[in-house]
Design a protein around this motif. Structure first.
Motif, PDB file in Angstrom:
ATOM      1  N   SER A 121      43.478  81.535  94.289  1.00  0.00           N
ATOM      2  CA  SER A 121      44.091  82.679  95.004  1.00  0.00           C
ATOM      3  C   SER A 121      42.561  84.403  94.563  1.00  0.00           C
ATOM      4  N   LEU A 122      41.821  83.420  94.023  1.00  0.00           N
ATOM      5  CA  LEU A 122      40.118  83.964  93.860  1.00  0.00           C
ATOM      6  C   LEU A 122      39.030  83.224  93.677  1.00  0.00           C
ATOM      7  N   ILE A 123      38.321  83.724  94.392  1.00  0.00           N
ATOM      8  CA  ILE A 123      37.063  82.986  94.055  1.00  0.00           C
ATOM      9  C   ILE A 123      35.916  84.002  94.216  1.00  0.00           C
ATOM     10  N   ILE A 124      35.162  83.314  92.459  1.00  0.00           N
ATOM     11  CA  ILE A 124      33.915  84.756  92.438  1.00  0.00           C
ATOM     12  C   ILE A 124      32.878  84.177  92.424  1.00  0.00           C
ATOM     13  N   VAL A 125      32.329  84.725  93.771  1.00  0.00           N
ATOM     14  CA  VAL A 125      31.190  83.485  94.230  1.00  0.00           C
ATOM     15  C   VAL A 125      29.697  84.394  93.362  1.00  0.00           C
ATOM     16  N   PRO A 126      28.555  83.830  93.203  1.00  0.00           N
ATOM     17  CA  PRO A 126      27.971  84.219  93.371  1.00  0.00           C
ATOM     18  C   PRO A 126      26.524  83.944  94.299  1.00  0.00           C
ATOM     19  N   GLY A 127      24.798  85.063  94.380  1.00  0.00           N
ATOM     20  CA  GLY A 127      24.900  84.630  95.662  1.00  0.00           C
ATOM     21  C   GLY A 127      23.149  85.269  95.141  1.00  0.00           C
ATOM     22  N   VAL A 128      21.946  85.044  95.989  1.00  0.00           N
ATOM     23  CA  VAL A 128      20.827  85.540  96.303  1.00  0.00           C
ATOM     24  C   VAL A 128      21.155  87.324  96.178  1.00  0.00           C
ATOM     25  N   GLY A 129      21.902  87.024  97.908  1.00  0.00           N
ATOM     26  CA  GLY A 129      22.089  88.347  98.045  1.00  0.00           C
ATOM     27  C   GLY A 129      23.316  88.882  99.210  1.00  0.00           C
ATOM     28  N   PHE A 130      23.704  89.548  99.693  1.00  0.00           N
ATOM     29  CA  PHE A 130      25.412  90.116 100.315  1.00  0.00           C
ATOM     30  C   PHE A 130      24.627  90.979 101.516  1.00  0.00           C
ATOM     31  N   ASP A 131      24.985  90.753 102.152  1.00  0.00           N
ATOM     32  CA  ASP A 131      25.021  91.882 103.640  1.00  0.00           C
ATOM     33  C   ASP A 131      26.476  92.831 103.623  1.00  0.00           C
ATOM     34  N   PRO A 151      40.228  73.402 103.662  1.00  0.00           N
ATOM     35  CA  PRO A 151      41.647  74.221 103.544  1.00  0.00           C
ATOM     36  C   PRO A 151      42.324  75.268 102.557  1.00  0.00           C
ATOM     37  N   ALA A 152      41.810  74.830 101.937  1.00  0.00           N
ATOM     38  CA  ALA A 152      42.450  74.724 100.173  1.00  0.00           C
ATOM     39  C   ALA A 152      41.831  76.199 100.536  1.00  0.00           C
ATOM     40  N   PHE A 153      41.091  76.735 100.928  1.00  0.00           N
ATOM     41  CA  PHE A 153      40.676  78.560 100.023  1.00  0.00           C
ATOM     42  C   PHE A 153      41.203  79.081 101.914  1.00  0.00           C
ATOM     43  N   ASN A 154      41.865  78.441 102.881  1.00  0.00           N
ATOM     44  CA  ASN A 154      42.248  79.694 103.925  1.00  0.00           C
ATOM     45  C   ASN A 154      43.016  81.014 103.223  1.00  0.00           C
ATOM     46  N   HIS A 155      43.707  80.734 101.926  1.00  0.00           N
ATOM     47  CA  HIS A 155      44.593  81.492 101.539  1.00  0.00           C
ATOM     48  C   HIS A 155      43.909  81.833 100.357  1.00  0.00           C
ATOM     49  N   ALA A 156      42.848  82.155 100.045  1.00  0.00           N
ATOM     50  CA  ALA A 156      42.198  82.983  98.969  1.00  0.00           C
ATOM     51  C   ALA A 156      41.198  84.476  99.305  1.00  0.00           C
ATOM     52  N   THR A 157      41.410  85.008  97.709  1.00  0.00           N
ATOM     53  CA  THR A 157      39.896  85.983  98.516  1.00  0.00           C
ATOM     54  C   THR A 157      38.744  85.830  98.087  1.00  0.00           C
ATOM     55  N   PHE A 158      37.998  85.891  98.688  1.00  0.00           N
ATOM     56  CA  PHE A 158      36.124  85.821  98.506  1.00  0.00           C
ATOM     57  C   PHE A 158      36.499  86.729  97.807  1.00  0.00           C
ATOM     58  N   VAL A 159      35.466  87.003  96.266  1.00  0.00           N
ATOM     59  CA  VAL A 159      34.210  88.093  95.994  1.00  0.00           C
ATOM     60  C   VAL A 159      33.274  87.685  95.941  1.00  0.00           C
ATOM     61  N   GLY A 160      32.613  88.605  96.015  1.00  0.00           N
ATOM     62  CA  GLY A 160      30.508  88.486  96.023  1.00  0.00           C
ATOM     63  C   GLY A 160      30.933  88.913  94.872  1.00  0.00           C
ATOM     64  N   LEU A 161      30.374  88.571  93.784  1.00  0.00           N
ATOM     65  CA  LEU A 161      29.497  89.567  92.062  1.00  0.00           C
ATOM     66  C   LEU A 161      27.961  88.812  92.486  1.00  0.00           C
ATOM     67  N   ALA A 162      27.333  90.322  92.167  1.00  0.00           N
ATOM     68  CA  ALA A 162      26.006  90.878  92.703  1.00  0.00           C
ATOM     69  C   ALA A 162      25.670  92.349  91.952  1.00  0.00           C
ATOM     70  N   LEU A 183      32.803  92.757  97.791  1.00  0.00           N
ATOM     71  CA  LEU A 183      31.825  92.753  97.018  1.00  0.00           C
ATOM     72  C   LEU A 183      31.982  93.810  95.916  1.00  0.00           C
ATOM     73  N   CYS A 184      30.927  93.199  94.653  1.00  0.00           N
ATOM     74  CA  CYS A 184      31.087  93.931  93.623  1.00  0.00           C
ATOM     75  C   CYS A 184      30.510  93.941  92.913  1.00  0.00           C
ATOM     76  N   THR A 185      29.792  95.242  92.320  1.00  0.00           N
ATOM     77  CA  THR A 185      29.177  95.361  92.085  1.00  0.00           C
ATOM     78  C   THR A 185      28.286  96.102  90.521  1.00  0.00           C
ATOM     79  N   GLU A 186      27.180  96.590  90.130  1.00  0.00           N
ATOM     80  CA  GLU A 186      27.304  97.938  89.001  1.00  0.00           C
ATOM     81  C   GLU A 186      28.320  98.480  89.465  1.00  0.00           C
ATOM     82  N   GLU A 187      28.049  99.117  90.859  1.00  0.00           N
ATOM     83  CA  GLU A 187      28.386 100.788  91.235  1.00  0.00           C
ATOM     84  C   GLU A 187      30.072 100.669  91.651  1.00  0.00           C
ATOM     85  N   ALA A 188      30.685  99.439  91.792  1.00  0.00           N
ATOM     86  CA  ALA A 188      31.988  99.286  92.550  1.00  0.00           C
ATOM     87  C   ALA A 188      31.946  97.972  93.009  1.00  0.00           C
TER      88      ALA A 188
END
Length: 192
Positions: A121-131, A151-162, A183-188
């Motif tokens: 239901s939720l995937i916390i995704v790392p990244g070098v950068g996001f826009d 296909p298994a991810f079609n109904h999941a929520t992706f949150v980039g953590l950076a 997108l989730c950062t130290e700010e919000a």
């Protein structure tokens, strides 16, 4: 700026972060996520193990383990060029794996992407950068891109953590890129 130059620039910035900043920013970012309903309601969560000054995920991991929800962690398979997702019940299940990343030990159960019990239901995704549109710049190996298109991810929520400095106005995106929902950062935590 090309993807390669931007990747190098952002990785250099992250590499040079002060340890205290990493610790405090990671705590703030994780608290923003844990305060949101998307976190509170998620039953099967995929989280990464941080490396090289990525935003830490220790609070998230401990919250999942203490709540009895299902935690899946990636395990890299270099030969196949893909990640397996592995059920992890606690810190005792972790060992250093590919690229020095903490991964579930070999005795842990690998989840099949086409299994009826695989309902992330939720995937916390790392990244070098996001826009600001949620496009992601990774390390360039394509592991997450290949995984998130299943296909298994079609109904999941992706949150980039950076960190906030990793969020840039625009990234060049490719057809195989998978955009984040938030997108989730130290700010919000920002929904896109």
């Amino acid at each position: 700026m090309t993807k390669a130059k931007l990747r190098k620039n952002l990785l250099d910035q992250r590499k040079n972060l002060d340890e205290l900043f990493v610790q405090e920013a990671s705590i703030r970012a994780q608290h923003h996520l844990m305060a949101d309903d998307v976190w509170k309601k998620a039953q099967q969560v995929i989280i990464y193990s941080p490396i090289r000054n990525e935003v830490r995920t220790d609070l998230l991991l401990n919250d999942i383990w203490s709540s009895g929800r299902t935690l899946l962690l990636p395990r890299c398979d270099e030969e196949l060029g893909q990640m397996s997702l592995v059920h992890c019940e606690g810190e005792h299940d972790l060992e250093e794996g590919t690229y020095g990343i903490l991964e579930p030990r070999s005795h842990c159960t690998v989840i099949e992407y086409n299994s009826p019990s695989f309902t992330p239901s939720l995937i916390i995704v790392p990244g070098v950068g996001f826009d600001t549109a949620g496009n992601r710049l990774g390390f360039g190996g394509g592991y997450y891109d290949r995984m998130l298109h299943k296909p298994a991810f079609n109904h999941a929520t992706f949150v980039g953590l950076a960190y906030s400095f990793q969020v840039v106005p625009a990234l060049e995106s490719d057809p195989w890129d998978q955009a984040m929902h938030a997108l989730c950062t130290e700010e919000a935590l920002r929904w896109l």
